[in-house]
Design a protein around this motif. Structure first.
Motif, mmCIF file in Angstrom:
data_model
loop_
_atom_site.group_PDB
_atom_site.id
_atom_site.type_symbol
_atom_site.label_atom_id
_atom_site.label_comp_id
_atom_site.label_asym_id
_atom_site.label_seq_id
_atom_site.Cartn_x
_atom_site.Cartn_y
_atom_site.Cartn_z
ATOM 1 N N LEU A 1 29.230 -31.261 -4.842
ATOM 2 C CA LEU A 1 29.732 -30.461 -5.982
ATOM 3 C C LEU A 1 30.141 -29.191 -4.959
ATOM 4 N N SER A 2 29.764 -28.257 -4.000
ATOM 5 C CA SER A 2 30.654 -27.680 -3.515
ATOM 6 C C SER A 2 31.938 -26.938 -3.107
ATOM 7 N N SER A 3 32.498 -28.091 -4.528
ATOM 8 C CA SER A 3 34.201 -27.676 -4.983
ATOM 9 C C SER A 3 33.754 -26.776 -6.743
ATOM 10 N N LEU A 4 32.827 -26.676 -6.808
ATOM 11 C CA LEU A 4 32.554 -26.565 -8.497
ATOM 12 C C LEU A 4 31.968 -24.889 -8.201
ATOM 13 N N ASP A 5 33.253 -24.540 -9.811
ATOM 14 C CA ASP A 5 32.803 -22.705 -9.077
ATOM 15 C C ASP A 5 31.327 -22.930 -9.545
ATOM 16 N N THR B 1 26.859 -23.497 -5.860
ATOM 17 C CA THR B 1 25.571 -24.839 -7.094
ATOM 18 C C THR B 1 24.698 -25.198 -6.134
ATOM 19 N N CYS B 2 23.499 -25.108 -6.653
ATOM 20 C CA CYS B 2 22.284 -25.229 -5.731
ATOM 21 C C CYS B 2 20.969 -26.159 -6.930
ATOM 22 N N HIS B 3 20.485 -27.085 -6.310
ATOM 23 C CA HIS B 3 19.529 -27.802 -7.658
ATOM 24 C C HIS B 3 18.451 -26.425 -7.739
ATOM 25 N N HIS C 1 22.141 -19.751 -3.359
ATOM 26 C CA HIS C 1 22.221 -20.270 -2.253
ATOM 27 C C HIS C 1 21.619 -20.818 -0.916
ATOM 28 N N LEU C 2 21.965 -22.100 -0.539
ATOM 29 C CA LEU C 2 21.163 -23.031 0.156
ATOM 30 C C LEU C 2 19.765 -22.973 1.430
ATOM 31 N N MET C 3 20.385 -22.443 1.722
ATOM 32 C CA MET C 3 19.175 -21.963 2.462
ATOM 33 C C MET C 3 17.431 -22.120 1.667
ATOM 34 N N TYR C 4 17.904 -22.373 0.480
ATOM 35 C CA TYR C 4 16.420 -22.040 -0.470
ATOM 36 C C TYR C 4 15.901 -24.042 -1.493
ATOM 37 N N ASP C 5 17.618 -24.671 -0.879
ATOM 38 C CA ASP C 5 17.323 -26.396 -1.317
ATOM 39 C C ASP C 5 16.615 -26.799 0.287
ATOM 40 N N PHE C 6 17.048 -25.939 1.060
ATOM 41 C CA PHE C 6 16.343 -27.088 2.427
ATOM 42 C C PHE C 6 15.030 -26.410 2.115
ATOM 43 N N GLY C 7 14.658 -25.372 2.196
ATOM 44 C CA GLY C 7 13.450 -25.034 2.448
ATOM 45 C C GLY C 7 12.264 -25.287 1.412
ATOM 46 N N ASP C 8 13.097 -26.038 0.575
ATOM 47 C CA ASP C 8 11.772 -26.480 -1.075
ATOM 48 C C ASP C 8 11.746 -28.135 -0.164
ATOM 49 N N MET C 9 13.052 -28.566 0.598
ATOM 50 C CA MET C 9 12.985 -29.921 1.220
ATOM 51 C C MET C 9 11.808 -29.637 2.609
ATOM 52 N N VAL C 10 11.938 -28.393 3.538
ATOM 53 C CA VAL C 10 11.011 -28.321 3.664
ATOM 54 C C VAL C 10 9.130 -28.249 3.675
ATOM 55 N N ARG C 11 9.462 -27.618 2.559
ATOM 56 C CA ARG C 11 8.288 -27.462 1.866
ATOM 57 C C ARG C 11 7.299 -29.021 1.596
ATOM 58 N N THR C 12 8.034 -29.894 0.762
ATOM 59 C CA THR C 12 7.528 -30.821 -0.717
ATOM 60 C C THR C 12 7.837 -31.874 0.677
ATOM 61 N N ILE D 1 19.685 -38.361 -7.397
ATOM 62 C CA ILE D 1 19.026 -36.894 -7.611
ATOM 63 C C ILE D 1 18.731 -36.403 -8.988
ATOM 64 N N ILE D 2 17.403 -36.750 -9.391
ATOM 65 C CA ILE D 2 17.310 -35.958 -10.735
ATOM 66 C C ILE D 2 16.625 -34.739 -10.959
ATOM 67 N N ASP D 3 16.366 -33.874 -11.980
ATOM 68 C CA ASP D 3 15.665 -32.839 -12.326
ATOM 69 C C ASP D 3 16.306 -31.629 -11.813
ATOM 70 N N LEU D 4 17.856 -31.594 -13.109
ATOM 71 C CA LEU D 4 18.373 -30.809 -12.773
ATOM 72 C C LEU D 4 18.273 -29.741 -13.657
ATOM 73 N N ASP D 5 17.472 -29.076 -13.683
ATOM 74 C CA ASP D 5 17.043 -28.220 -14.926
ATOM 75 C C ASP D 5 17.210 -26.656 -14.201
ATOM 76 N N THR D 6 16.754 -26.546 -12.851
ATOM 77 C CA THR D 6 16.830 -25.255 -12.004
ATOM 78 C C THR D 6 18.563 -24.967 -12.087
ATOM 79 N N CYS D 7 19.247 -26.164 -11.824
ATOM 80 C CA CYS D 7 20.548 -26.231 -11.430
ATOM 81 C C CYS D 7 21.408 -24.566 -11.439
ATOM 82 N N MET D 8 21.468 -23.538 -11.114
ATOM 83 C CA MET D 8 22.274 -22.683 -11.326
ATOM 84 C C MET D 8 23.516 -21.693 -9.828
ATOM 85 N N LYS D 9 24.023 -21.242 -9.331
ATOM 86 C CA LYS D 9 24.580 -19.927 -8.876
ATOM 87 C C LYS D 9 23.001 -19.986 -8.048
#
Length: 358
Positions: free
Chosen positions: A139-143, A207-209, A239-250, A229-237
């Motif tokens: 998704l890195s090429s999606l605006d 574009t972040c999950h 920062h990827l640091m938060y996607d990384f952080g939620d993986m660490v968290r869970t 990858i499922i649950d696209l409800d919160t996909c929006m613009k």
């Protein structure tokens, strides 16, 4: 609820109510999810929580846009996972809006899918992190600005801290006195706000999950390979640091996020290392130097912020997250704050796996 679904929702999809099985699916905190099976097929049906998602049409439109983008990539061999895509109604709509009776949408069901709530092995952590990295890389090429903000300032620690302060001031359910220790702890961590302010302007919008929990990556139960990858409800613009952080968290704790066994809640170093290997194997050439440097901050912010959100909801009377017993959100908050403390205690060893200088 089941009878209502059969009689009032399924007809929009041309599914007969007779001889159709409808059963609850998953254990999400926000939406109500059901698996629907009938003689000619199966699908996943969701009633969206419109108190949380106040613009549900934007949500389903975002999810459709992402699904179509990934399907296009998949046909060109540039995306290897299965794609969760919307199932339209008989008249071509992405959802069924029944007003007070709910906002409903359907998505395809992936057979042989399997989810887990707690990471047991480094291999599971690596596979899931690699899958989320693959998703973000595709998704890195999606605006990202093409996507609507389904929840304004979703990952916004200053705003979450303000909400906690307001909840403490109101003390609507007279609960502050029973959790003062955690309130004081949360409010003492505001030095993170300065770090966020300094780095956020340097990060590109992606574009972040935005909800990279372990159970939002499906395994194929036939061989435990990554499926989707499922649950696209919160996909929006964002920062990827938060996607990384939620993986660490869970991924990193050996306990579920509402476990009361706080003595066991900790960041497993080997799992953290596996996350870094998996995620960076897909995104290493995509991330800017500033983005890579932000990942450690993202891990700390997410653990603290989710704890703050659970604590705020507890003080407000449990109006956001589904609870199953008294003090459930307080238990979740204590769990997340304990995990956050473990992150801080292991900073030197954990940050070495991010190879920021590499």
């Amino acid at each position: 609820m089941i009878d209502f679904i059969r009689q009032s929702v399924l007809p929009f999809y041309g599914i007969p109510s007779a001889d159709t099985s409808v059963s609850p699916l998953g254990n999400g905190h926000i939406n109500d999810t059901f698996l629907v099976r009938w003689s000619q097929g199966e699908l996943v049906l969701q009633k969206l929580n419109t108190q949380v998602f106040k613009t549900p049409n934007a949500l389903v439109e975002n999810a459709d846009k992402i699904a179509q983008y990934l399907l296009n990539k998949k046909t060109r061999g540039a995306y290897s996972l299965s794609v969760v895509e919307p199932i339209r109604t008989q008249d071509g709509k992405l959802a069924v809006d029944l007003g007070e009776q709910g906002f409903w949408r359907a998505i395809n069901y992936l057979p042989h899918s399997h989810s887990i709530d707690v990471v047991s092995t480094e291999d599971e952590a690596f596979a899931a992190a690699k899958a989320f990295g693959h998703f973000s890389s595709a998704l890195s090429s999606l605006d990202a600005t093409e996507l609507a903000d389904v929840i304004a300032q979703f990952h916004h620690l200053p705003g979450r801290i303000e909400q906690l302060q307001e909840a403490v001031a109101k003390d609507a359910k007279a609960r502050v006195s029973t959790c003062r220790e955690w309130v004081d702890f949360a409010l003492s961590q505001q030095s993170l706000l300065k770090e966020l302010n300094e780095i956020s302007l340097k990060l590109p919008l992606r574009t972040c999950h935005n909800d990279t929990k372990i159970n939002n990556m499906l395994f194929d139960k036939r061989d435990m390979s990554s499926l989707a990858i499922i649950d696209l409800d919160t996909c929006m613009k964002g920062h990827l640091m938060y996607d990384f952080g939620d993986m660490v968290r869970t991924f990193c704790s050996p306990e579920e996020e509402d476990s009361r066994a706080l003595e066991n809640v900790r960041v497993r170093e080997s799992v953290f290392a596996a996350i870094c290997r998996g995620y960076l194997s897909e995104l290493g050439d995509v991330l800017s130097r500033e983005e890579r440097a932000s990942l450690w901050l993202g891990a700390r912010v997410i653990c603290l912020m989710i704890g703050v959100r659970f604590l705020t909801d507890h003080l407000n009377g449990d109006v956001y997250f589904h609870i199953h017993h008294e003090n459930h959100n307080l238990e979740r908050a204590a769990n997340q704050f304990t995990l956050y403390k473990s992150l801080l205690d292991q900073e030197k060893s954990l940050t070495s796996y991010l190879n920021v200088s590499g």
